[in-house]
Design a protein around this motif. Sequence first.
Motif, PDB file in Angstrom:
ATOM      1  N   LEU A   1       0.832  -1.199   0.000  1.00 13.92           N
ATOM      2  CA  LEU A   1       0.000   0.000   0.000  1.00 13.92           C
ATOM      3  C   LEU A   1       0.869   1.252   0.000  1.00 13.92           C
ATOM      4  N   GLU A   2       1.880   1.277   0.822  1.00 14.50           N
ATOM      5  CA  GLU A   2       2.754   2.453   0.887  1.00 14.50           C
ATOM      6  C   GLU A   2       3.468   2.687  -0.445  1.00 14.50           C
ATOM      7  N   ARG A   3       3.916   1.614  -1.095  1.00 16.64           N
ATOM      8  CA  ARG A   3       4.562   1.767  -2.411  1.00 16.64           C
ATOM      9  C   ARG A   3       3.567   2.303  -3.446  1.00 16.64           C
ATOM     10  N   ALA A   4       2.343   1.784  -3.419  1.00 20.36           N
ATOM     11  CA  ALA A   4       1.323   2.245  -4.363  1.00 20.36           C
ATOM     12  C   ALA A   4       0.964   3.703  -4.107  1.00 20.36           C
ATOM     13  N   GLU A   5       0.856   4.086  -2.847  1.00 15.46           N
ATOM     14  CA  GLU A   5       0.551   5.481  -2.518  1.00 15.46           C
ATOM     15  C   GLU A   5       1.682   6.407  -2.972  1.00 15.46           C
ATOM     16  N   ASP A   6       2.911   5.994  -2.753  1.00 19.19           N
ATOM     17  CA  ASP A   6       4.058   6.808  -3.185  1.00 19.19           C
ATOM     18  C   ASP A   6       4.050   7.000  -4.700  1.00 19.19           C
ATOM     19  N   ALA A   7       3.767   5.927  -5.428  1.00 19.89           N
ATOM     20  CA  ALA A   7       3.712   6.021  -6.888  1.00 19.89           C
ATOM     21  C   ALA A   7       2.577   6.943  -7.324  1.00 19.89           C
ATOM     22  N   LEU A   8       1.437   6.870  -6.650  1.00 21.68           N
ATOM     23  CA  LEU A   8       0.302   7.725  -6.990  1.00 21.68           C
ATOM     24  C   LEU A   8       0.614   9.198  -6.705  1.00 21.68           C
ATOM     25  N   VAL A   9       1.206   9.467  -5.563  1.00 21.40           N
ATOM     26  CA  VAL A   9       1.548  10.852  -5.219  1.00 21.40           C
ATOM     27  C   VAL A   9       2.529  11.417  -6.246  1.00 21.40           C
ATOM     28  N   ALA A  10       3.521  10.638  -6.624  1.00 20.20           N
ATOM     29  CA  ALA A  10       4.496  11.099  -7.620  1.00 20.20           C
ATOM     30  C   ALA A  10       3.805  11.384  -8.950  1.00 20.20           C
ATOM     31  N   ALA A  11       2.882  10.523  -9.345  1.00 16.93           N
ATOM     32  CA  ALA A  11       2.167  10.729 -10.604  1.00 16.93           C
ATOM     33  C   ALA A  11       1.274  11.963 -10.531  1.00 16.93           C
ATOM     34  N   LEU A  12       0.608  12.156  -9.406  1.00 22.02           N
ATOM     35  CA  LEU A  12      -0.278  13.315  -9.269  1.00 22.02           C
ATOM     36  C   LEU A  12       0.497  14.630  -9.239  1.00 22.02           C
ATOM     37  N   GLU A  13       1.680  14.603  -8.666  1.00 24.78           N
ATOM     38  CA  GLU A  13       2.497  15.823  -8.620  1.00 24.78           C
ATOM     39  C   GLU A  13       2.967  16.242 -10.008  1.00 24.78           C
ATOM     40  N   SER A  14       3.102  15.292 -10.906  1.00 28.26           N
ATOM     41  CA  SER A  14       3.571  15.625 -12.260  1.00 28.26           C
ATOM     42  C   SER A  14       2.423  15.822 -13.244  1.00 28.26           C
ATOM     43  N   GLN A  15       1.183  15.695 -12.790  1.00 18.62           N
ATOM     44  CA  GLN A  15       0.015  15.811 -13.659  1.00 18.62           C
ATOM     45  C   GLN A  15      -0.453  17.264 -13.771  1.00 18.62           C
ATOM     46  N   PRO A  16      -0.992  17.583 -14.922  1.00 12.55           N
ATOM     47  CA  PRO A  16      -1.737  18.856 -14.980  1.00 12.55           C
ATOM     48  C   PRO A  16      -3.069  18.656 -14.249  1.00 12.55           C
ATOM     49  N   SER A  17      -4.019  19.459 -14.510  1.00 12.57           N
ATOM     50  CA  SER A  17      -5.277  19.410 -13.766  1.00 12.57           C
ATOM     51  C   SER A  17      -6.062  18.111 -13.993  1.00 12.57           C
ATOM     52  N   GLU A  18      -5.946  17.479 -15.156  1.00  7.87           N
ATOM     53  CA  GLU A  18      -6.701  16.251 -15.429  1.00  7.87           C
ATOM     54  C   GLU A  18      -5.842  15.023 -15.161  1.00  7.87           C
ATOM     55  N   VAL A  19      -6.495  13.961 -14.708  1.00  6.16           N
ATOM     56  CA  VAL A  19      -5.799  12.711 -14.394  1.00  6.16           C
ATOM     57  C   VAL A  19      -5.879  11.805 -15.616  1.00  6.16           C
ATOM     58  N   ASP A  20      -4.729  11.286 -16.051  1.00  6.14           N
ATOM     59  CA  ASP A  20      -4.703  10.411 -17.222  1.00  6.14           C
ATOM     60  C   ASP A  20      -4.949   8.953 -16.819  1.00  6.14           C
ATOM     61  N   ASP A  21      -5.042   8.085 -17.824  1.00  5.66           N
ATOM     62  CA  ASP A  21      -5.336   6.671 -17.574  1.00  5.66           C
ATOM     63  C   ASP A  21      -4.282   5.960 -16.724  1.00  5.66           C
ATOM     64  N   PRO A  22      -2.997   6.148 -16.980  1.00  6.48           N
ATOM     65  CA  PRO A  22      -2.018   5.477 -16.108  1.00  6.48           C
ATOM     66  C   PRO A  22      -2.137   5.901 -14.644  1.00  6.48           C
ATOM     67  N   THR A  23      -2.467   7.154 -14.417  1.00  7.78           N
ATOM     68  CA  THR A  23      -2.629   7.613 -13.036  1.00  7.78           C
ATOM     69  C   THR A  23      -3.881   7.000 -12.415  1.00  7.78           C
ATOM     70  N   MET A  24      -4.934   6.839 -13.209  1.00  9.67           N
ATOM     71  CA  MET A  24      -6.151   6.185 -12.696  1.00  9.67           C
ATOM     72  C   MET A  24      -5.870   4.727 -12.346  1.00  9.67           C
ATOM     73  N   GLU A  25      -4.984   4.093 -13.099  1.00  7.79           N
ATOM     74  CA  GLU A  25      -4.578   2.724 -12.767  1.00  7.79           C
ATOM     75  C   GLU A  25      -3.895   2.703 -11.399  1.00  7.79           C
ATOM     76  N   LEU A  26      -3.092   3.719 -11.121  1.00  8.78           N
ATOM     77  CA  LEU A  26      -2.447   3.818  -9.811  1.00  8.78           C
ATOM     78  C   LEU A  26      -3.491   4.016  -8.704  1.00  8.78           C
ATOM     79  N   VAL A  27      -4.523   4.782  -8.998  1.00  5.13           N
ATOM     80  CA  VAL A  27      -5.610   4.977  -8.023  1.00  5.13           C
ATOM     81  C   VAL A  27      -6.253   3.631  -7.715  1.00  5.13           C
ATOM     82  N   HIS A  28      -6.493   2.834  -8.743  1.00  2.00           N
ATOM     83  CA  HIS A  28      -7.106   1.516  -8.549  1.00  2.00           C
ATOM     84  C   HIS A  28      -6.169   0.587  -7.771  1.00  2.00           C
ATOM     85  N   ARG A  29      -4.859   0.697  -8.030  1.00  2.25           N
ATOM     86  CA  ARG A  29      -3.880  -0.100  -7.289  1.00  2.25           C
ATOM     87  C   ARG A  29      -3.888   0.258  -5.808  1.00  2.25           C
TER      88      ARG A  29
END
Length: 130
Positions: A37-65
Amino acid sequence: MSMDHLKAAVAVAPTVNSNATDVVKWHGLLLESQAALERAEDALVAALESQPSEVDDPTMELVHRVDAAVTARDGRAMVVRWLLDPNAVGKQDLAARRLARLRGRQGPAVPTSPPPGPATTPQPGRSLAR
């Protein structure tokens, strides 16, 4: 008893107490789930920090993870809580069944009699099947 002491005791004699062995096993699974869980959360936070305002499909996959990791962790935590609670639902029945098994049976649960013999004795040389 601390978890470290319990792990050491189970490592020395894993078959002595099946409940202790189950607690150690599920606690280990819980720790693995928490780390995942901690690894998945870290990956999600990193992806969200590099995202513009909209969330892309790979980031949504991280949300599901992350969601799946939370579900696995919470389920394993529930099992550990159940194993540690002597008054948990279902344990009283389980204890009663174990006690009955340990006492052994005095005889059959239902009165029985020998099965009846065949209705007719087959004649030598004749087959019953047609």
